[in-house]
Design an enzyme around this catalytic site. Structure first.
Site, PDB file in Angstrom:
ATOM      1  N   TYR A 196      -9.568   3.528 -12.806  1.00 48.28           N
ATOM      2  CA  TYR A 196      -9.626   4.315 -11.650  1.00 48.28           C
ATOM      3  C   TYR A 196      -9.519   5.984 -11.784  1.00 48.28           C
ATOM      4  O   TYR A 196      -9.251   6.777 -10.868  1.00 48.28           O
ATOM      5  CB  TYR A 196      -8.440   3.916 -10.646  1.00 48.28           C
TER       6      TYR A 196
ATOM      7  N   GLY B 218       4.216  -4.053  -3.479  1.00 44.77           N
ATOM      8  CA  GLY B 218       4.481  -4.370  -4.725  1.00 44.77           C
ATOM      9  C   GLY B 218       4.804  -2.980  -5.392  1.00 44.77           C
ATOM     10  O   GLY B 218       5.890  -2.839  -6.008  1.00 44.77           O
ATOM     11  N   ARG B 219       3.918  -2.175  -5.475  1.00 45.35           N
ATOM     12  CA  ARG B 219       3.800  -0.880  -6.232  1.00 45.35           C
ATOM     13  C   ARG B 219       5.314  -0.051  -5.951  1.00 45.35           C
ATOM     14  O   ARG B 219       5.879   0.285  -6.973  1.00 45.35           O
ATOM     15  CB  ARG B 219       2.548   0.093  -5.872  1.00 45.35           C
TER      16      ARG B 219
ATOM     17  N   GLU C 101       4.646  -6.108   2.433  1.00 41.35           N
ATOM     18  CA  GLU C 101       4.066  -7.019   1.352  1.00 41.35           C
ATOM     19  C   GLU C 101       4.140  -5.894   0.225  1.00 41.35           C
ATOM     20  O   GLU C 101       3.010  -6.038  -0.717  1.00 41.35           O
ATOM     21  CB  GLU C 101       2.803  -7.637   1.623  1.00 41.35           C
TER      22      GLU C 101
ATOM     23  N   ARG D  50      -5.229   1.024 -15.448  1.00 35.81           N
ATOM     24  CA  ARG D  50      -5.570   1.917 -14.269  1.00 35.81           C
ATOM     25  C   ARG D  50      -5.999   3.100 -14.572  1.00 35.81           C
ATOM     26  O   ARG D  50      -6.943   3.720 -14.012  1.00 35.81           O
ATOM     27  CB  ARG D  50      -4.075   2.201 -13.519  1.00 35.81           C
TER      28      ARG D  50
ATOM     29  N   GLY E 102       0.857  -1.202   0.059  1.00 35.49           N
ATOM     30  CA  GLY E 102       0.000   0.189   0.060  1.00 35.49           C
ATOM     31  C   GLY E 102       0.790   1.272   0.054  1.00 35.49           C
ATOM     32  O   GLY E 102       0.242   2.328  -0.094  1.00 35.49           O
TER      33      GLY E 102
ATOM     34  N   CYS F 201     -13.813  -0.764 -28.298  1.00 34.71           N
ATOM     35  CA  CYS F 201     -14.754  -0.459 -28.462  1.00 34.71           C
ATOM     36  C   CYS F 201     -15.613  -0.056 -27.021  1.00 34.71           C
ATOM     37  O   CYS F 201     -16.591  -0.622 -26.626  1.00 34.71           O
ATOM     38  CB  CYS F 201     -15.772  -1.409 -29.233  1.00 34.71           C
ATOM     39  N   GLU F 202     -14.936   0.800 -26.389  1.00 39.66           N
ATOM     40  CA  GLU F 202     -15.294   1.460 -25.081  1.00 39.66           C
ATOM     41  C   GLU F 202     -14.883   2.858 -24.983  1.00 39.66           C
ATOM     42  O   GLU F 202     -13.545   2.875 -24.999  1.00 39.66           O
ATOM     43  CB  GLU F 202     -14.769   0.352 -24.057  1.00 39.66           C
TER      44      GLU F 202
HETATM   45  C1  LIG Z   1      -2.429  -5.771  -3.149  1.00 43.40           C
HETATM   46  C2  LIG Z   1      -1.881  -6.231  -2.103  1.00 43.40           C
HETATM   47  C3  LIG Z   1      -0.401  -5.903  -1.752  1.00 43.40           C
HETATM   48  C4  LIG Z   1       0.569  -5.154  -2.634  1.00 43.40           C
HETATM   49  O1  LIG Z   1      -0.032  -4.045  -2.688  1.00 43.40           O
HETATM   50  P1  LIG Z   1       0.824  -2.547  -3.147  1.00 43.40           P
HETATM   51  O2  LIG Z   1       0.001  -1.424  -3.503  1.00 43.40           O
HETATM   52  O3  LIG Z   1       1.502  -2.996  -4.642  1.00 43.40           O
HETATM   53  O4  LIG Z   1       2.051  -2.299  -2.442  1.00 43.40           O
HETATM   54  C5  LIG Z   1       0.211  -6.459  -0.453  1.00 43.40           C
HETATM   55  N1  LIG Z   1      -0.700  -7.289   0.163  1.00 43.40           N
HETATM   56  C6  LIG Z   1      -1.813  -7.650  -0.041  1.00 43.40           C
HETATM   57  C7  LIG Z   1      -2.653  -8.564   1.015  1.00 43.40           C
HETATM   58  C8  LIG Z   1      -2.375  -7.119  -1.164  1.00 43.40           C
HETATM   59  O5  LIG Z   1      -3.813  -7.419  -1.432  1.00 43.40           O
END
Ligand SMILES: *Cc1c(COP(=O)(O)O)cnc(C)c1O
Length: 421
Positions: free
Chosen positions: A315, A275-276, A273, A311, A231, A342-343
């Site tokens: 969003y 990712g982004r 955890e 995205r 997040g 076609c959107e």
């Molecule tokens: C999506 C998600 C993440 C990663 O979120 P990022 O925004 O990419 O950091 C980590 N843990 C859980 C449980 C998620 O659903």
């Protein structure tokens, strides 16, 4: 302020687009590695620090194994994500299985692989036990604070969130698992998405630290690690500031010393955890202009569509656009930049000031390295793009070929396979 730069010179990038069919994704290995190292360095004070990279953000084994070499684990929510992790050298407790509404065969497979199982619900204790016929020695629970926290815009209000065990259930969860013989425990939460305000992350740490103390007092369970979830946001707009991760780390360290150490709960391992924030800024969607048209508005039509990067359409998310070779020109034209679905919401940008664009120009959509290619889909039978990696030595390698028509139809049965009833 975040600067939107390209991972290689305009000349080299244009050369690449002459050789390779567009659209394609390009990832910058050096930047990903440096970023991963920086993330680890910032939290070097934290016991057992590890980031379990959220596989869903960029499920390509080459990227995952680059991160594995930097000591990252993986966060998975399905069996195929677990298998992708293993194919990337991420195994056992380096896999966090954070799923929800979990199918029983995925509990079985996660357990078989020795992954850490992160339970999303109090009823999943029974569901998991039924599936495994025993209980793991290590278990984690996902906590949802409900009305005690306000959510941020993307992830929404925790009260409305389908995830996690409630404040009333959480202590019982640990009590039950202790009675069942579980020896090691983790505590997880995820209450933010694409958040840029670091105080939000620090407050999440406070919440989990205090909960560790409460669980120790009320259930006699000592938590081995807290998992802060993902997040952490990235500055998609050039004017935005990245999250001050140094301040976040420092703020968490202070709270650790105020809450965890006096409670006798040190060492408590701290994991994320994310990712982004790990790969997001270091992936680029490279596309060519097919048509420039003038209707009631001015349109730039790309050879990429929202199938390649969802995205903006989904969003209303901002992705910065560079017109390669025209970086120095004034952005004195206003365009909608579209795909060919076609959107009508198939637009990468609406009313975007850009330099004058011509057919054949190469446009780069920045910050596409997470939740980019991964969210792709096949609507309108649009085929998925290839992925390339810019290696640290400057060479470029293909890490996923483009989808073909044969791939697209591979699951069809033209003969109408009979179903035995
Ligand atoms: C999506 C998600 C993440 C990663 O979120 P990022 O925004 O990419 O950091 C980590 N843990 C859980 C449980 C998620 O659903």
């Amino acid at each position: 302020m975040s600067k939107k730069t390209l991972p290689l010179s305009s000349e080299k990038l244009l050369l690449l687009t002459e050789k390779l069919p567009t659209p394609f994704y390009l990832y910058d290995e050096r930047a990903i590695v440096e970023n991963a190292r920086q993330f680890n360095r910032l939290f070097s004070w934290a016991p057992g620090f590890k980031n379990y990279f959220a596989v869903k953000a960029c499920p390509n084994p080459t990227i995952l194994s680059i991160l594995q070499k930097e000591g990252f684990g993986s966060d998975c929510s399905s069996l195929p994500e677990i298998l992708l992790s293993e194919a990337s050298g991420i195994t056992g407790e380096n896999i966090m299985f954070t799923s929800n509404n979990t199918p029983s065969d995925e509990f079985v497979e996660a357990y078989r692989q020795g992954a850490i199982i992160n339970l999303d619900d109090i009823t999943h204790i029974e569901a998991m036990e039924e599936a495994l016929k025993e209980v793991p020695s290590l278990i984690c629970f996902r906590y949802n604070p409900g009305p005690e926290r306000t959510g941020n815009a993307i992830i929404g209000n925790p009260v409305e969130a389908k995830y996690g065990v409630t404040t009333d259930q959480v202590v019982d969860c640990y009590r039950i698992m202790k009675e069942k013989g579980v020896k090691r425990f983790g505590l997880h939460t995820m209450v933010a998405s694409n958040e840029l305000d670091g105080t939000y992350i620090v407050e999440t740490a406070r919440m989990l630290f205090e909960l560790c103390v409460r669980i120790q007092k009320e259930a006699g369970v000592r938590i081995e690690f807290i998992d802060m979830g993902g997040g952490i946001g990235i500055p998609y707009r050039p004017g935005q500031e990245p999250m001050d991760l140094e301040a976040v780390s420092q703020g968490m360290h202070e709270l650790y010393n105020q809450i965890i150490v006096p409670a006798g709960l040190d060492p408590l391992n701290i994991v994320f955890e994310c990712g982004r924030v790990i790969t997001g800024p270091y992936g680029y969607l490279v596309s060519k202009v097919r048509h420039v048209t003038s209707k009631y508005k001015e349109y730039v039509g790309l050879d990429a569509s929202m199938n390649d990067l969802m995205r903006p359409a989904m969003y209303g998310a901002y992705h910065h656009i560079t017109v390669v070779g025209k970086e120095a020109e004034a952005c004195d034209h206003i365009y909608d930049v579209t795909g060919s679905l076609c959107e009508n919401n198939d637009k990468f940008a609406i009313d975007r000031p850009l330099p004058r664009i011509e057919k054949g120009d190469v446009l780069v959509l920045h910050d596409s390295g997470a939740h980019g290619h991964a969210m792709g889909f096949n609507y309108n039978a649009k085929l998925r793009a290839a992925e390339y990696l810019l290696r640290e030595d400057g060479s470029v390698v293909m890490i996923r070929r483009a989808q073909t028509y044969d791939d697209y139809v591979a699951t069809l049965r033209f003969d109408g396979a009979p179903v035995e009833l």
